[in-house]
Scaffold this motif. Structure first.
Motif, PDB file in Angstrom:
ATOM      1  N   PHE A  69      16.357  65.064 -43.128  1.00  0.00           N
ATOM      2  CA  PHE A  69      15.908  66.379 -42.692  1.00  0.00           C
ATOM      3  C   PHE A  69      16.541  67.486 -43.528  1.00  0.00           C
ATOM      4  O   PHE A  69      15.936  68.538 -43.756  1.00  0.00           O
ATOM      5  N   ASP A 114      14.278  70.756 -44.455  1.00  0.00           N
ATOM      6  CA  ASP A 114      14.338  71.841 -43.474  1.00  0.00           C
ATOM      7  C   ASP A 114      15.777  72.339 -43.383  1.00  0.00           C
ATOM      8  O   ASP A 114      16.722  71.574 -43.596  1.00  0.00           O
ATOM      9  N   ARG A 174      21.521  69.562 -37.629  1.00  0.00           N
ATOM     10  CA  ARG A 174      21.350  68.133 -37.416  1.00  0.00           C
ATOM     11  C   ARG A 174      20.775  67.885 -36.022  1.00  0.00           C
ATOM     12  O   ARG A 174      21.212  68.479 -35.044  1.00  0.00           O
ATOM     13  N   SER A 175      19.800  66.985 -35.948  1.00  0.00           N
ATOM     14  CA  SER A 175      19.124  66.733 -34.678  1.00  0.00           C
ATOM     15  C   SER A 175      19.728  65.565 -33.902  1.00  0.00           C
ATOM     16  O   SER A 175      19.312  65.288 -32.778  1.00  0.00           O
ATOM     17  N   VAL A 186       9.787  60.613 -43.066  1.00  0.00           N
ATOM     18  CA  VAL A 186       9.849  61.356 -41.805  1.00  0.00           C
ATOM     19  C   VAL A 186       8.608  61.072 -40.964  1.00  0.00           C
ATOM     20  O   VAL A 186       8.686  60.880 -39.746  1.00  0.00           O
ATOM     21  N   THR A 193       8.495  59.473 -37.272  1.00  0.00           N
ATOM     22  CA  THR A 193       7.817  60.138 -36.156  1.00  0.00           C
ATOM     23  C   THR A 193       6.844  59.172 -35.493  1.00  0.00           C
ATOM     24  O   THR A 193       6.760  59.103 -34.260  1.00  0.00           O
ATOM     25  N   ARG A 196       8.670  71.052 -43.625  1.00  0.00           N
ATOM     26  CA  ARG A 196       9.263  71.727 -42.462  1.00  0.00           C
ATOM     27  C   ARG A 196       8.573  71.298 -41.174  1.00  0.00           C
ATOM     28  O   ARG A 196       9.233  71.018 -40.169  1.00  0.00           O
ATOM     29  N   VAL A 256       9.456  67.737 -40.101  1.00  0.00           N
ATOM     30  CA  VAL A 256      10.792  67.693 -39.494  1.00  0.00           C
ATOM     31  C   VAL A 256      10.740  68.248 -38.075  1.00  0.00           C
ATOM     32  O   VAL A 256      11.319  67.674 -37.136  1.00  0.00           O
ATOM     33  N   GLN A 257      10.055  69.377 -37.894  1.00  0.00           N
ATOM     34  CA  GLN A 257       9.948  69.969 -36.559  1.00  0.00           C
ATOM     35  C   GLN A 257       9.251  69.025 -35.589  1.00  0.00           C
ATOM     36  O   GLN A 257       9.657  68.896 -34.430  1.00  0.00           O
ATOM     37  N   GLN A 301       9.209  65.769 -35.785  1.00  0.00           N
ATOM     38  CA  GLN A 301      10.117  64.661 -35.474  1.00  0.00           C
ATOM     39  C   GLN A 301      11.185  65.099 -34.481  1.00  0.00           C
ATOM     40  O   GLN A 301      11.546  64.344 -33.569  1.00  0.00           O
ATOM     41  N   ARG A 302      11.696  66.311 -34.643  1.00  0.00           N
ATOM     42  CA  ARG A 302      12.685  66.818 -33.678  1.00  0.00           C
ATOM     43  C   ARG A 302      12.077  66.863 -32.274  1.00  0.00           C
ATOM     44  O   ARG A 302      12.706  66.452 -31.288  1.00  0.00           O
TER      45      ARG A 302
END
Length: 320
Positions: A81, A85, A89-90, A131, A135, A291, A294-295, A297-298
């Motif tokens: 990530f 992005d 860290r998630s 990523v 996901t 971006r 990543v969002q 996946q978060r």
């Protein structure tokens, strides 16, 4: 990664020259068993490639507990990530065994990407695929868990798909000027109107490119009988279908219009032509893809964390 003769499977697509350039821009790292490599919420500043040892990824869930999400073994990556992005860290990553490998600085990567470095661009493509694949794995876990927060349920609406729109795409895109090249992107696709409940994509559908939301909102959910477990909501400026577009797999969720929406459909052939033509704004588009991946996946990880927490709560209730 043995003699480091070739890129690991998770970086499939990097040619030998790009792999050697990555190695030349990496530094060694080592962490002892039981030590934390980084914590959830830390500033994300690097990508780690594990050569030996074992790491575990855990995320905080309601109740201030940690749920182990996955393990990272030799030949695998963690912290990707950071290169896509600038968010924190998630999850927490801890060494289960003494672990060593290579670390790539996010700042260094972004500087080289801005300069048009070939290996950095190849790495960016590979990380977006990675990523997206992660996901997809998370979404598959959400589907399989079967434990969900009732507040995430919505009435299932699934009607006819979008139809051609008579609106002016250029006017609709004006509010998204922050996305460089938006005018060219919109003109390259077909403008569609999706009424509330219209089915944009169904689970298992073979994907043909992407949809870009210009107005309204689109929901991605897991069908649960007559209801739908909402996982994502995509508003103006968001791309729909990035997971499948990036990893080459089918659509993982039911995608419907949450309200009346205007969408631009960008077929796969159109996106391939953009990649071949390489307009000056293409790196900005790639960055937007990264971006959002990543969002997404978060959000998927948080959703799974809530599901796991609910499962633990239900199990504790049964034992009690």
């Amino acid at each position: 990664m043995g003699e480091r003769a070739q890129a690991p499977a998770q970086l499939a697509g990097l040619d030998r020259e790009a792999w050697e350039a990555l190695l030349g821009n990496a530094l060694p790292f080592a962490v002892g068993a039981g030590e934390v490599l980084f914590r959830q919420g830390d500033h994300a500043d690097a990508l780690y490639l594990v050569e030996a040892g074992l790491l575990e990824i855990a995320a905080r869930i309601p109740g201030d507990d940690n749920a182990v999400i996955s393990a990272i073994r030799p030949g695998e990556l963690v912290g990707e990530f950071a290169l896509l992005d600038d968010g924190p860290r998630s999850a927490r990553v801890r060494a289960v065994e003494d672990t060593r490998g290579l670390v790539v600085s996010g700042r260094r990567f972004r500087a080289l990407l801005a300069d048009g470095s070939g290996w950095a661009m190849q790495l960016g493509h590979a990380l977006r695929r990675l990523v997206a694949a992660r996901t997809r794995q998370t979404l598959e876990q959400i589907v399989a868990e079967g434990h969900f927060d009732p507040h995430a349920l919505r009435q299932l609406h699934s009607g006819p798909g979008p139809s051609p729109s008579r609106s002016d795409a250029a006017v609709l895109a004006h509010g998204l000027a922050r996305l460089k090249g938006i005018g060219d992107i919109v003109q390259a696709g077909a403008l569609l109107e999706a009424r509330r409940g219209a089915t944009v994509a169904a689970p298992g559908d073979r994907q043909d490119g992407l949809f870009l939301v210009l107005r309204g909102a689109v929901r991605a959910a897991v069908p649960r009988g007559a209801m739908a477990e909402q996982v994502f909501v995509f508003g103006p400026g968001c791309f729909v279908g990035l997971t499948g577009h990036s990893d080459g797999g089918p659509q993982p969720l039911l995608v419907t219009a949450a309200e009346q929406a205007q969408l631009v459909h960008l077929p796969a052939v159109t996106l391939a032509a953009l990649e071949a033509d390489a307009p000056p704004w293409l790196p900005v588009l790639h960055a937007a893809f990264g971006r959002q991946l990543v969002q997404d996946q978060r959000k998927a990880n948080r959703h799974l964390g809530r599901s796991l927490s609910l499962a633990r709560f239900n199990h504790a209730g049964e034992l009690g």
